[in-house]
Scaffold this motif. Structure first.
Motif, short mmCIF file in Angstrom:
data_model
loop_
_atom_site.label_atom_id
_atom_site.label_comp_id
_atom_site.label_asym_id
_atom_site.label_seq_id
_atom_site.Cartn_x
_atom_site.Cartn_y
_atom_site.Cartn_z
N UNK A 246 62.28 33.69 132.53
CA UNK A 246 62.79 33.65 131.16
C UNK A 246 61.79 33.12 130.17
N UNK A 247 60.62 32.66 130.65
CA UNK A 247 59.56 32.20 129.76
C UNK A 247 58.30 33.00 130.06
N UNK A 248 57.35 32.96 129.13
CA UNK A 248 56.04 33.59 129.36
C UNK A 248 54.97 32.52 129.57
N UNK A 249 55.40 31.31 129.90
CA UNK A 249 54.48 30.28 130.35
C UNK A 249 53.80 29.50 129.24
N UNK A 250 52.76 28.78 129.67
CA UNK A 250 52.00 27.91 128.78
C UNK A 250 50.85 28.67 128.13
N UNK A 255 43.21 28.65 124.55
CA UNK A 255 44.14 29.18 123.55
C UNK A 255 45.10 28.09 123.07
N UNK A 256 45.51 28.20 121.81
CA UNK A 256 46.47 27.28 121.21
C UNK A 256 47.59 28.09 120.58
N UNK A 257 48.82 27.63 120.77
CA UNK A 257 49.99 28.32 120.20
C UNK A 257 50.81 27.32 119.40
N UNK A 258 51.31 27.76 118.26
CA UNK A 258 52.30 26.95 117.54
C UNK A 258 53.35 27.89 116.95
N UNK A 259 54.48 27.34 116.59
CA UNK A 259 55.59 28.13 116.05
C UNK A 259 55.73 27.81 114.56
N UNK A 260 55.77 28.85 113.73
CA UNK A 260 55.89 28.64 112.29
C UNK A 260 57.31 28.22 111.94
N UNK A 261 57.51 27.81 110.69
CA UNK A 261 58.84 27.39 110.25
C UNK A 261 59.84 28.55 110.28
N UNK A 262 59.33 29.79 110.31
CA UNK A 262 60.20 30.96 110.38
C UNK A 262 60.39 31.44 111.81
N UNK A 263 59.84 30.70 112.78
CA UNK A 263 60.00 31.06 114.18
C UNK A 263 58.97 32.03 114.71
N UNK A 264 57.91 32.31 113.92
CA UNK A 264 56.89 33.25 114.37
C UNK A 264 55.86 32.53 115.24
N UNK A 265 55.42 33.19 116.31
CA UNK A 265 54.39 32.64 117.19
C UNK A 265 53.03 32.83 116.52
N UNK A 266 52.30 31.72 116.37
CA UNK A 266 50.96 31.74 115.78
C UNK A 266 49.96 31.36 116.87
N UNK A 267 48.76 31.95 116.83
CA UNK A 267 47.80 31.75 117.92
C UNK A 267 46.38 31.55 117.41
N UNK A 268 45.63 30.74 118.16
CA UNK A 268 44.22 30.51 117.87
C UNK A 268 43.50 30.34 119.21
N UNK A 269 42.25 30.82 119.31
CA UNK A 269 41.53 30.60 120.57
C UNK A 269 40.46 31.64 120.84
N UNK A 270 39.93 31.60 122.08
CA UNK A 270 38.76 32.40 122.43
C UNK A 270 39.04 33.90 122.40
N UNK A 300 59.90 25.69 124.97
CA UNK A 300 60.95 24.95 125.66
C UNK A 300 60.53 23.48 125.79
N UNK A 301 61.34 22.70 126.47
CA UNK A 301 61.10 21.26 126.54
C UNK A 301 59.78 20.91 127.23
N UNK A 302 59.27 21.83 128.06
CA UNK A 302 58.02 21.57 128.77
C UNK A 302 56.82 22.21 128.09
N UNK A 303 57.05 22.89 126.97
CA UNK A 303 55.93 23.50 126.24
C UNK A 303 55.66 24.95 126.60
N UNK A 304 56.54 25.55 127.39
CA UNK A 304 56.38 26.98 127.69
C UNK A 304 56.88 27.81 126.51
N UNK A 305 56.30 28.99 126.36
CA UNK A 305 56.71 29.89 125.28
C UNK A 305 57.87 30.77 125.75
#
Length: 450
Positions: A246-250, A255-270, A300-305
């Motif tokens: 049910x998750x796509x992991x860490x 790579x770095x992931x954060x969630x915007x205030x609108x719920x969009x997945x944002x990404x930065x990295x190699x 989720x609570x463990x940081x998985x997307x």
């Protein structure tokens, strides 16, 4: 044979001087473009993403480091996704760098039959392939009058996987049940997949958590990951010893992931691309140095997307209700007869859906029921109104409606056949191009609101 074959290509380079060849071979650096890959265009116009050598080198190093148990010199795999797709391209490079043997199969329908010969140690698939394997096993069991036993085996496999995910010990009864079903079904399924498969990697679309648990319970864990053309394939992933269905992991190393205030997945990295071919598209694609994926998700609570749908797929009804279609669609697509479920209702007073039927599975079901379906031809969208088939799929729609709120349920649906080999309608990873389908289905959609 002819002007486009490899011999003609080689002959065309006969007059290229050695010094010019060496210049072309060595002049690129890490920040030079390596390739341009076009996005699949499931929700809009395909865009040309420019990927650099640094993107690929970074992904090869970081993904190989995260998956040492999977990418190893004594292993081998089968690639059947077209190399026009970045997942296939990245996978090929990762395997070559790890010393793995690769076999290419150009026709996806031949993949399962090839596994017994090629005997891969891991396989990268899209969810639809796993659905087909499960559905084929269920059909075979039904044909041998073992359908009830197979369904009990599925429940046992899912329960077994639940214990593995929770880190708890299965009791003696579950141990015994799994041993019986392993002898009856699971061992044969593993053999059908080559007998050496340690892991399956799934990407390119949302995977039903119960399908993931089924394969893990059978003895072939599914590692689900997530990425886009613009991230040079994997951005996040479950790890071999840490799988959560049910998750796509860490976020993967680099790579770095954060969630915007609108719920969009944002990404930065190699792996983040250098930009699109059209600079206007590039300007819209970034915010605060992060790439806007266009996907909705949460941590989720463990940081998985956890993926929750596409931003562009969100439907706003005429009464102002905002609905994310993916959860409902994924549940309906678990039915073997449904290749794609597409919710509609933008600006309408209620939600409806088009269910695109898997032709082979539907015709086999109809034959078993003694039902004759009308002949279908051409490249258009053909509505199917057979009452028995509608009643059969009503159960899947009702079950999906029961899992969402009343306002997010579908009130009416239409069944359609169309050409699922048409690349203008279906992406290389077997996702439907919603806009193209809706353009071809105008009358069918209008009929849902009459």
């Amino acid at each position: 044979p002819g002007t486009n074959d490899l011999i003609a290509l080689a002959a065309g380079g006969a007059d290229v001087a050695d010094d010019l060849l060496e210049l072309r071979r060595t002049q690129a650096d890490l920040d030079s473009p390596a390739t341009m890959v076009y996005t699949s265009g499931t929700t809009g116009e395909p865009k040309g993403a420019i990927l650099t050598h640094r993107n690929f080198v970074g992904q090869v190093r970081n993904v190989a480091a995260a998956y040492r148990e999977v990418v190893r010199a004594d292993g081998n795999t089968v690639i059947f996704l077209p190399l026009a797709h970045v997942l296939a391209r990245g996978l090929q490079l990762i395997c070559l760098a790890g010393g793995m043997r690769i076999a290419h199969v150009s026709d996806p329908t031949e993949v399962v039959d090839s596994l017994g010969v090629l005997r891969p140690t891991f396989l990268v698939v899209v969810p639809r392939v796993l659905e087909r394997i499960r559905n084929a096993a269920a059909e075979k069991a039904d044909g041998a009058r073992l359908g009830a036993l197979w369904r009990a085996a599925v429940r046992t496999a899912v329960s077994w996987a639940d214990h593995l995910e929770a880190g708890t010990r299965p009791d003696a009864v579950l141990h015994a049940r799994r041993a019986v079903f392993d002898a009856l079904f699971f061992r044969r399924l593993r053999a059908r997949m080559g007998g050496r498969l340690d892991y399956i990697l799934s990407g390119g679309g949302a995977l039903d958590p119960d399908l993931s648990r089924l394969f893990r319970g059978i003895g072939v864990p599914v590692i689900e990951g997530y990425g886009l053309t613009e991230t040079t394939a994997p951005l996040t992933g479950n790890l071999p010893d840490d799988i959560r269905s049910g998750t796509v992991g860490y976020p993967l190393p680099g790579s770095t992931v954060r969630i915007s205030e609108h719920g969009e997945i944002l990404a930065r990295g190699v792996g983040i691309f250098s930009g699109y071919r059209d600079p206007a598209h590039t300007a819209e694609a970034f915010v605060d140095g992060f790439f806007r994926t266009g996907d909705l998700g949460r941590l989720d609570d463990d940081g998985r997307v956890v993926l929750e749908g596409r931003l562009k797929d969100v439907i706003v009804t005429s009464n102002g209700k905002t609905v994310v279609p993916q959860p409902w669609e994924t549940r309906v697509e678990a039915d073997p007869l449904v290749a794609h479920a597409v919710m509609v209702g933008e600006g309408r007073s209620y939600l409806s859906a088009l269910l695109v039927l898997d032709r082979a599975a539907t015709e086999a079901w109809a034959d078993a029921q003694g039902i004759r379906l009308d002949a279908v031809s051409g490249e258009g969208v053909t509505p199917i109104s057979e009452p028995g088939l509608v009643a059969h799929l009503q159960r899947s729609v009702d079950a999906a409606n029961a899992r969402v709120s009343h306002s997010e349920g579908v009130r009416r649906f239409a069944l359609v056949f169309t050409d699922l080999d048409d690349t203008r309608l279906v992406t290389p990873t077997m996702k439907i191009k919603r806009r193209a389908l809706l353009e071809r289905s105008g009358n069918a959609v209008d009929d849902l609101y009459r």
